[in-house]
Design an enzyme around this catalytic site. Structure first.
Site, mmCIF file in Angstrom:
data_model
loop_
_atom_site.group_PDB
_atom_site.id
_atom_site.type_symbol
_atom_site.label_atom_id
_atom_site.label_comp_id
_atom_site.label_asym_id
_atom_site.label_seq_id
_atom_site.Cartn_x
_atom_site.Cartn_y
_atom_site.Cartn_z
ATOM 1 N N ASP A 126 5.890 4.954 5.034
ATOM 2 C CA ASP A 126 6.789 4.015 5.700
ATOM 3 C C ASP A 126 6.860 2.662 4.988
ATOM 4 O O ASP A 126 7.597 1.774 5.408
ATOM 5 C CB ASP A 126 6.410 3.841 7.178
ATOM 6 C CG ASP A 126 5.002 3.299 7.378
ATOM 7 O OD1 ASP A 126 4.109 3.630 6.580
ATOM 8 O OD2 ASP A 126 4.789 2.544 8.351
ATOM 9 N N HIS A 127 6.119 2.543 3.888
ATOM 10 C CA HIS A 127 6.145 1.326 3.071
ATOM 11 C C HIS A 127 6.742 1.562 1.679
ATOM 12 O O HIS A 127 7.118 0.595 1.019
ATOM 13 C CB HIS A 127 4.743 0.745 2.938
ATOM 14 C CG HIS A 127 4.195 0.221 4.236
ATOM 15 N ND1 HIS A 127 4.045 -1.123 4.497
ATOM 16 C CD2 HIS A 127 3.791 0.868 5.352
ATOM 17 C CE1 HIS A 127 3.564 -1.275 5.722
ATOM 18 N NE2 HIS A 127 3.402 -0.081 6.254
ATOM 19 N N HIS A 154 0.847 -1.195 0.000
ATOM 20 C CA HIS A 154 0.000 0.000 0.000
ATOM 21 C C HIS A 154 0.880 1.241 0.000
ATOM 22 O O HIS A 154 2.105 1.156 0.077
ATOM 23 C CB HIS A 154 -0.986 -0.013 1.171
ATOM 24 C CG HIS A 154 -0.384 0.099 2.536
ATOM 25 N ND1 HIS A 154 0.379 -0.905 3.106
ATOM 26 C CD2 HIS A 154 -0.428 1.090 3.474
ATOM 27 C CE1 HIS A 154 0.758 -0.541 4.317
ATOM 28 N NE2 HIS A 154 0.293 0.678 4.565
ATOM 29 N N HIS A 159 -7.596 -0.808 5.606
ATOM 30 C CA HIS A 159 -6.581 0.139 6.092
ATOM 31 C C HIS A 159 -6.411 1.258 5.067
ATOM 32 O O HIS A 159 -6.384 2.441 5.419
ATOM 33 C CB HIS A 159 -5.277 -0.611 6.316
ATOM 34 C CG HIS A 159 -4.152 0.226 6.835
ATOM 35 N ND1 HIS A 159 -4.165 0.812 8.072
ATOM 36 C CD2 HIS A 159 -2.957 0.567 6.270
ATOM 37 C CE1 HIS A 159 -3.036 1.477 8.262
ATOM 38 N NE2 HIS A 159 -2.287 1.350 7.183
ATOM 39 N N HIS A 161 4.775 -4.331 11.314
ATOM 40 C CA HIS A 161 5.084 -3.547 12.515
ATOM 41 C C HIS A 161 5.258 -4.445 13.730
ATOM 42 O O HIS A 161 4.623 -5.497 13.849
ATOM 43 C CB HIS A 161 3.973 -2.538 12.810
ATOM 44 C CG HIS A 161 3.910 -1.404 11.842
ATOM 45 N ND1 HIS A 161 4.690 -0.280 11.969
ATOM 46 C CD2 HIS A 161 3.165 -1.231 10.726
ATOM 47 C CE1 HIS A 161 4.424 0.551 10.966
ATOM 48 N NE2 HIS A 161 3.505 -0.006 10.200
ATOM 49 N N ASP A 194 -0.197 -3.734 6.474
ATOM 50 C CA ASP A 194 -0.848 -3.234 7.683
ATOM 51 C C ASP A 194 -2.303 -3.686 7.794
ATOM 52 O O ASP A 194 -3.102 -3.045 8.482
ATOM 53 C CB ASP A 194 -0.803 -1.703 7.707
ATOM 54 C CG ASP A 194 0.584 -1.148 7.974
ATOM 55 O OD1 ASP A 194 1.508 -1.939 8.236
ATOM 56 O OD2 ASP A 194 0.748 0.087 7.899
ATOM 57 N N HIS A 199 1.405 4.017 1.954
ATOM 58 C CA HIS A 199 1.904 4.836 3.054
ATOM 59 C C HIS A 199 3.421 4.976 2.986
ATOM 60 O O HIS A 199 4.141 4.061 2.585
ATOM 61 C CB HIS A 199 1.468 4.258 4.395
ATOM 62 C CG HIS A 199 0.024 4.493 4.684
ATOM 63 N ND1 HIS A 199 -0.690 3.766 5.613
ATOM 64 C CD2 HIS A 199 -0.859 5.385 4.159
ATOM 65 C CE1 HIS A 199 -1.943 4.214 5.646
ATOM 66 N NE2 HIS A 199 -2.066 5.191 4.787
#
Length: 253
Positions: free
Chosen positions: A56-57, A52, A110, A165, A127, A54
């Site tokens: 941090d990905h 996805h 999410h 995470h 996530d 985001h």
């Protein structure tokens, strides 16, 4: 394949999988630790899998592609640059150099375009599903997320859940508030505490453990229903309603 969890940003894991001297990485939010791991293990990066959009990905995606020439697979989402091949529900990612093939599942909730990759006993779920928890509903509905989690819950029990995470202990504290008498949960809390005290990751987890202890997969269980109804102060008529109450409860736990 050999799997290496690469810590990043305090509580992220960027998953590196290798066969021989070839490797793939899942959701590289930061290029630097991935490049360091490739060098440490003498690996060549062939493939990048994105779940996805985001930051941090995907934050390290551009640099990794430039430095390694890796082919990038990801969902149909205009917010993600550098994708070479868009994959959707039913797509298969065949990786001959790694002797691996991954099926793609669409698992919105999410985010609207979230996907997961399943190959053999490996699940890379970003996530959507966490160890003892699940992702927040940023762009999807409770109904969508419940459906997505139910799809993942139907995978074989020995499936190894590689989430993104290290949230496990916080998730287990919430799970204990929901099911204080769940003996499998109490045993898992002890196991995870020993891992974390030793500085080891708590993931991947086995799907069988998630089904026994993760309240977000257990919205049909009488004890979970009772706890959700007590928290909501009303009767709940479906697993989706139970899940929605649990997710809202966890948001403020």
């Amino acid at each position: 394949m050999k799997i290496y969890p690469i810590p990043a940003f305090g509580d992220n894991y960027l998953w590196l999988a290798a066969a021989g001297d070839r490797a793939l990485v899942v959701d590289p939010g930061d290029a630097a630790p991935v490049l360091a791991a490739l060098d440490e293990h003498s690996l060549r990066l062939d493939t990048i899998l994105i779940t996805h959009h985001h930051a941090d990905h995907i934050g390290g995606l551009g640099e990794l592609k430039r430095r390694t020439g890796a082919r990038v697979f990801g969902p149909a989402d205009e917010r993600i640059e550098h994708i070479d091949e868009v994959v959707r529900e039913g797509s298969r990612v065949a990786l001959p150099s790694l002797a691996a093939t991954f099926a793609v599942l669409e698992v919105p909730g999410h985010t609207r375009s979230h996907i997961a990759y399943v190959g053999g006993d490996l699940l890379f779920c970003g996530d959507t599903l966490f160890a003892a928890g699940c992702g927040r509903l940023f762009e999807g509905s409770a109904e969508q997320m419940w459906h997505s989690l139910s799809r993942l819950a139907s995978l074989p029990l020995h499936t190894r859940v590689h989430c993104a995470h290290e949230y496990t202990q916080a998730n287990l504290r919430f799970a204990l508030a929901v099911e204080p008498d769940n003996q499998a949960l109490l045993a898992r809390i002890r196991r995870v505490a020993k891992l974390r005290e030793a500085g080891l990751p708590s993931v991947p987890s086995a799907l069988a453990d998630e089904l026994a202890t993760n309240p977000f997969l257990r919205a049909r269980e009488p004890a979970v229903i009772r706890a959700a109804e007590a928290h909501a102060g009303r009767r709940l008529g479906s697993p989706v309603e139970v899940f929605a109450v649990l997710r809202e409860w966890k948001n403020v736990f």
